[in-house]
Motif scaffolding. Structure first.
Motif, mmCIF file in Angstrom:
data_model
loop_
_atom_site.group_PDB
_atom_site.id
_atom_site.type_symbol
_atom_site.label_atom_id
_atom_site.label_comp_id
_atom_site.label_asym_id
_atom_site.label_seq_id
_atom_site.Cartn_x
_atom_site.Cartn_y
_atom_site.Cartn_z
ATOM 1 N N VAL A 32 32.682 49.306 48.557
ATOM 2 C CA VAL A 32 33.524 48.520 47.658
ATOM 3 C C VAL A 32 34.814 49.304 47.474
ATOM 4 O O VAL A 32 34.832 50.313 46.797
ATOM 5 N N THR A 33 35.879 48.875 48.136
ATOM 6 C CA THR A 33 37.144 49.608 48.033
ATOM 7 C C THR A 33 38.140 48.825 47.180
ATOM 8 O O THR A 33 38.017 47.609 47.031
ATOM 9 N N ARG A 34 39.130 49.546 46.657
ATOM 10 C CA ARG A 34 40.186 48.899 45.857
ATOM 11 C C ARG A 34 40.879 47.829 46.671
ATOM 12 O O ARG A 34 41.217 46.761 46.174
ATOM 13 N N GLU A 35 41.068 48.157 47.964
ATOM 14 C CA GLU A 35 41.785 47.231 48.832
ATOM 15 C C GLU A 35 41.006 45.927 49.030
ATOM 16 O O GLU A 35 41.556 44.843 48.906
ATOM 17 N N ARG A 36 39.719 46.069 49.318
ATOM 18 C CA ARG A 36 38.885 44.873 49.491
ATOM 19 C C ARG A 36 38.863 44.046 48.209
ATOM 20 O O ARG A 36 38.894 42.822 48.248
ATOM 21 N N GLU A 37 38.799 44.745 47.078
ATOM 22 C CA GLU A 37 38.783 44.032 45.799
ATOM 23 C C GLU A 37 40.103 43.312 45.544
ATOM 24 O O GLU A 37 40.109 42.185 45.062
ATOM 25 N N ALA A 38 41.207 43.976 45.893
ATOM 26 C CA ALA A 38 42.522 43.369 45.672
ATOM 27 C C ALA A 38 42.681 42.102 46.519
ATOM 28 O O ALA A 38 43.193 41.080 46.046
ATOM 29 N N ILE A 39 42.219 42.175 47.764
ATOM 30 C CA ILE A 39 42.313 41.010 48.646
ATOM 31 C C ILE A 39 41.429 39.881 48.111
ATOM 32 O O ILE A 39 41.861 38.727 48.023
ATOM 33 N N ALA A 40 40.205 40.232 47.738
ATOM 34 C CA ALA A 40 39.277 39.218 47.224
ATOM 35 C C ALA A 40 39.854 38.556 45.974
ATOM 36 O O ALA A 40 39.828 37.337 45.834
#
Ligand SMILES: [Zn+2]
Ligand SMILES: [Zn+2]
Length: 159
Positions: A32-40
């Motif tokens: 769970v990365t910040r980047e994946r969360e930001a995109i989601a």
């Protein structure tokens, strides 16, 4: 039947959706990365139909994210049931969030490129009948009508 009105977002609280996404990532061994969360998050706040370029443009103003990471995040969101592929236009896939939304189909105007949504419960009956006939187990179906919207037809008549 008039095209269905686009539902207003009921709430911008994405806790449930983001939790589903994190759970999915963990269950598949993804971090769970910040980047994946930001995109989601950006995708889930989008209540329209969009392609990767559009998403990239709206994300770029907030966080430095590459197009490649968007391309990598999209299949994850699809597999965890938050996002769906809707239609292909000029070689670009367009997506929309599906989580918490009613199943619907699309009318696509090839002139002004507007997308209209409609729901037709009878399509589910056709799906069922065909699957029964063919011994097929369905994971979903897509129904799309393309052509000219009423606006564009009127314009063509005046030309
Ligand atoms: Zn049109
Ligand atoms: Zn739609």
């Amino acid at each position: 039947m008039p095209p269905m009105k686009k539902p207003e977002p009921t709430s911008e609280d994405l806790t449930e959706e983001m939790e589903a996404f994190r759970k999915y990532l963990k269950s598949r061994g993804f971090r769970v990365t910040r980047e994946r969360e930001a995109i989601a998050e950006c995708i889930l706040r989008n209540h329209d139909h969009f392609d990767v370029d559009e998403l990239f443009m709206s994300l770029r103003s907030k966080t430095p994210i590459s197009k490649a990471s968007i391309y990598r995040a999209i299949p994850l969101l699809i597999r965890c049931g938050l996002l769906a592929e809707v239609y292909l236009e000029d070689g670009h896939m367009h997506y929309e969030r599906v989580y918490g939304r009613e199943l619907h189909s699309h009318l696509r105007c090839v002139n002004c490129r507007r997308i209209f949504e409609f729901s037709a419960p009878e399509l589910a009956l056709v799906e069922k009948r065909i699957c029964r006939q063919e011994g097929f187990k369905s994971d979903g179906y897509k129904f799309e009508i393309w052509g000219l919207c009423s606006n564009c037809q009127d314009k063509k008549k005046k030309d």
